[in-house]
Every structure is written in structure tokens, then in C-alpha cells.
Design a protein around this motif. Sequence first.
Motif, PDB file in Angstrom:
ATOM      1  N   UNK A 123       0.831  -1.201   0.000  1.00 38.52           N
ATOM      2  CA  UNK A 123       0.000   0.000   0.000  1.00 38.52           C
ATOM      3  C   UNK A 123       0.863   1.248   0.000  1.00 38.52           C
ATOM      4  N   UNK A 124       1.963   1.212   0.732  1.00 33.02           N
ATOM      5  CA  UNK A 124       2.891   2.345   0.776  1.00 33.02           C
ATOM      6  C   UNK A 124       3.477   2.614  -0.607  1.00 33.02           C
ATOM      7  N   UNK A 159       7.217   3.098   6.352  1.00 41.30           N
ATOM      8  CA  UNK A 159       7.326   2.109   5.281  1.00 41.30           C
ATOM      9  C   UNK A 159       6.227   1.056   5.359  1.00 41.30           C
ATOM     10  N   UNK A 160       5.761   0.807   6.598  1.00 42.24           N
ATOM     11  CA  UNK A 160       4.753  -0.234   6.795  1.00 42.24           C
ATOM     12  C   UNK A 160       3.410   0.334   7.260  1.00 42.24           C
ATOM     13  N   UNK A 161       3.245   1.630   7.198  1.00 36.87           N
ATOM     14  CA  UNK A 161       1.960   2.255   7.488  1.00 36.87           C
ATOM     15  C   UNK A 161       1.395   1.946   8.863  1.00 36.87           C
ATOM     16  N   UNK A 168      15.839   8.098   5.968  1.00 41.50           N
ATOM     17  CA  UNK A 168      14.964   7.730   4.856  1.00 41.50           C
ATOM     18  C   UNK A 168      14.260   6.393   5.049  1.00 41.50           C
ATOM     19  N   UNK A 169      14.522   5.750   6.201  1.00 45.51           N
ATOM     20  CA  UNK A 169      14.037   4.389   6.408  1.00 45.51           C
ATOM     21  C   UNK A 169      13.277   4.267   7.738  1.00 45.51           C
ATOM     22  N   UNK A 197      12.049   2.732  -5.091  1.00 50.71           N
ATOM     23  CA  UNK A 197      10.654   2.364  -5.357  1.00 50.71           C
ATOM     24  C   UNK A 197       9.844   2.089  -4.096  1.00 50.71           C
ATOM     25  N   UNK A 198      10.485   2.096  -2.921  1.00 47.12           N
ATOM     26  CA  UNK A 198       9.757   1.946  -1.665  1.00 47.12           C
ATOM     27  C   UNK A 198       9.418   0.530  -1.270  1.00 47.12           C
TER      28      UNK A 198
END
Length: 244
Positions: A64-65, A106-108, A100-101, A236-237
Amino acid sequence: MCACSGAAAAAPLLGANALRTLTLGALGVSGVAVSSSASAAPAAARTTLTADQALQRLMEANKAFVADKTPTPQLDRKRRLEIAQNQTPFAVLLSCSDSRVPPEVLFGQGLGDLFTVRVAGNTVSPEGLGSIEYAVAELGVPLIVVLGHERCGAVGAAVSIVRDGVSFPGAIGEMVGPILPAAIRARDEDGDWLDNAVRRNVVDVVERLKVSGKLLEDPLAAGKLKIVGGRYDLDDGHVDFFHR
């Protein structure tokens, strides 16, 4: 006299469980359930997710992210009050400190969902290991994720030491030290040296956690815990769970 010294002096009278609770309380740790005596308070609530369910939740949330469809995480006053007295995270994220991590993004995930341990290069120190063990043994977390990422600066530093003999000032060199074996082994692999070292470092940390001691080994053997590794792509995430 400090609180810890007082607790130690009271050991013969309190017993191991009461002493443990008192000591943790003196350190500011709340919500610790002790259940081995009849008079102990009932165990705190824990997540009902299995390791596989927890991993699936992370994978779906990351999709989803990537698609810019992340649901709004629970960050409001209602959620804050829900978890004020007790936390029930469903996964431990051992990840890099890189700005940035951020795992929750990243996992909402929202408040109280993830138990995060962050250090440059996603290595595990005694302090980090203790934090992870606490999450598993005391909070009942069923999943540990070791998360590396593309173009990691700490892993890049390790590669530069192996390749160019570079040295780093202060504690930076000590921080990079645990990553050196991964950088050395990745040197002769096909593909990009740095990215191979990122993945190799994740594998090394996962395997170290699996043999770190009974607090993780026992739930692993009983099928109550899973430890996996992943790599986050800065471009790309996407999180690739490649070691599980």
C-alpha cells in the motif's frame, strides 16, 4: 542509596519476581507482567497475531505504501490513550538509523504497533539484543524483522574499509566493525559489492539472533517466533523479504 541497590538489599524478602518488578519499576519500565506466583497480577494483553500473520500484515502494508494508498495510521488521542497503560506491538523492527528508512512509515503503522530498534547498519549490540529479547519475552512479539536498505551508508563505510583501507574517526569505526565480515564475503560475489554486502549483513544479523540465547531460541523452536530479513529499496519503496 540508589533504587537498584535498595532492591538488591531486599532480595531475600521479596523473592525473584517481586525483585524483578521492583527493579524494572525503578528503571521506569512499566506494564511488566509477572505470573509465576499466585498473588501476581494477571499477564498484560499481547498481540493475537501469529508470526506469519504479522509478516503478512507488514507485506500488505508495504504494498500500500508503494502504491501511495497507505491508510491513515493510528496516531490520534484515542490511540494514545488506548496504549497508555500497556503496549502490544506485533513485530520488532531492527533497522538502520537512516532518516529515509522509518519503519512505521514504510509499513503504514501507528502508535504501539512496532517495537523498533534502530542503529546505523542495522547491527545488533548487547543493548539492542536486550531490547529485542524484552519485546519477545515480555511483550510476546511473534516476529522480528532485520531490515537493511539500498545504499546504506554504514555498509558503504565497511566496504570502503575493505576496498580502500579507509579509517573513520571516533566511534564510527567501532560501529562499522560488525559489518566488515559481510563486506569481505560480498567482495567476490557477482553484482554490486555494496548491495551484496547490505544483503549479506542482514543475513548475518538474522542468523546471529537465531543463536543468541534461550530467550529467542526457545520460542523459535516452539514455532512461536519467526526472524526474517529484508531490504528496503530507496527508489521504489518496496521491501524485499529475502531471508526467511
